[in-house]
Write an enzyme that holds these catalytic residues in place. Structure first.
Site, short mmCIF file in Angstrom:
data_model
loop_
_atom_site.label_atom_id
_atom_site.label_comp_id
_atom_site.label_asym_id
_atom_site.label_seq_id
_atom_site.Cartn_x
_atom_site.Cartn_y
_atom_site.Cartn_z
CG HIS A 98 3.86 -5.17 -0.77
ND1 HIS A 98 3.42 -6.64 0.34
CD2 HIS A 98 2.86 -4.01 -0.59
CE1 HIS A 98 2.56 -5.25 0.82
NE2 HIS A 98 2.32 -4.25 0.51
CG ASP A 100 2.88 0.00 0.14
OD1 ASP A 100 2.87 -0.94 0.09
OD2 ASP A 100 2.79 1.28 1.32
CG HIS A 257 4.74 -3.15 4.13
ND1 HIS A 257 6.26 -2.54 3.47
CD2 HIS A 257 3.64 -3.19 4.13
CE1 HIS A 257 4.43 -2.04 2.29
NE2 HIS A 257 3.54 -2.37 2.78
NE ARG A 272 -1.18 1.99 1.03
CZ ARG A 272 -0.68 1.79 -0.02
NH1 ARG A 272 -0.54 -0.33 0.35
NH2 ARG A 272 -1.16 1.72 -0.84
#
Length: 309
Positions: A98, A100, A257, A272
């Site tokens: 995907h 993000d 990723h 993150r």
């Protein structure tokens, strides 16, 4: 300001990935060093920094602010922090390819992911270069994707192949997934966007796509699988084995990723920070279209600013 740092960039693969040495990440880095880091990000798509154990969440967020404007933690998952999203294996494992939060109109520029607690084995992350994938397409496929648009929505659970089996999920995972879909977002994006900083064409795919506009369900699935296979060719990927204190930064506009869930029930925790981006445009300059959901609380729309180098 600290004096300019000399950074050493070591390429990790022909198409994606570099390790950067010779820099201690902090909010005190000078403009030329930050510009050099951003240049490396644009060139290599994902860059890795080791030995950053001095960073905590506050330090990571402060450094991120030198590269861009931090977003909220997530458009819908807001219960676990304002600007930092815990990547916590007790809640979910993003083991699917995907980019993000493509279900919003303002796709983030980049993410910064810092390793905090790691399993004894497994738990690597893989990135793929979507610019290389586009440039490797034969002319007939380029003609197709240059004219193709897709519907992205957060109702597609990218983290599980068994999303409907809620009774089999842990309480933590069920809680996370219910929050993930607590507000409905739907956006129409071009399958090929023009990168706002490099001007290069990149594929905008990933598993938030529900269908391609104008194609039937079976046709959409066939085209998606065809294109996705091009993105994740091994030659277009780099795989990172985490160590404590590592920090990765990836260009979310030119990559996908996948967090490899091969560590059994061990605990894995990373932090993150996401940086705000712009609204994608297709090869004719037409912008993405928000159909449902208001992402303004999550992120500003930020036009790229060229950093000094």
């Amino acid at each position: 300001m600290s004096p300019r740092h000399s950074i050493n960039v070591t390429k990790l693969g022909a198409n994606i990935g570099a390790r950067i040495d010779g820099v201690r990440l902090s909010a005190d880095l000078d403009g030329p060093t930050v510009g050099a880091i951003n240049d490396a990000l644009l060139t290599h798509k994902v860059i890795f920094f080791g030995n950053q154990e001095h960073l905590d969440d506050a330090g990571q967020l402060a450094f991120a602010g030198l590269l861009g404007t931090p977003t909220g933690a997530h458009p819908t998952v807001t219960s676990r922090g304002a600007h930092i999203l815990p990547i916590d294996s007790r809640y979910d494992k993003a083991n699917s390819w995907h980019t993000d939060v493509t279900f919003v109109d303002r796709i983030p520029k980049a993410s910064l992911l810092r390793a905090v607690t790691l399993p004894d084995y497994g738990g690597t992350t893989v990135w793929a270069n979507t610019q290389a994938a586009y440039e490797q397409l034969p002319p007939p496929l380029r003609a197709l994707v240059d004219n193709l648009w897709a519907v992205h929505t957060n109702q597609y659970d990218y983290a599980s192949d068994a999303a409907a089996d809620l009774e089999k999920l842990s309480d933590h995972t069920r809680e996370y997934r219910e929050e993930f879909v607590s507000e409905y977002f739907e956006t129409e994006h071009p399958v090929v966007r023009v990168h706002p900083e490099t001007g290069r064409r990149v594929l905008l795919l990933g598993h938030f796509i529900t269908r391609f506009i104008g194609l039937r369900t079976t046709e959409s699935a066939t085209v998606f699988n065809l294109l996705q296979a091009r993105v994740i060719k091994l030659e277009n990927t780099v795989r990172w084995t985490w160590s404590p204190g590592d920090l990765a930064i990836w260009d979310n506009r030119a990559t996908q990723h996948y967090a490899v869930a091969d560590y059994d029930d061990q605990f894995r925790y990373l932090s993150r920070v996401t940086l705000a981006g712009d609204i994608p445009v297709d090869v004719r300059g037409q912008p993405s279209r928000a159909v449902a959901g208001d992402a303004s609380r999550y992120s500003e729309v930020v036009s790229p600013v060229r950093l000094a180098s």
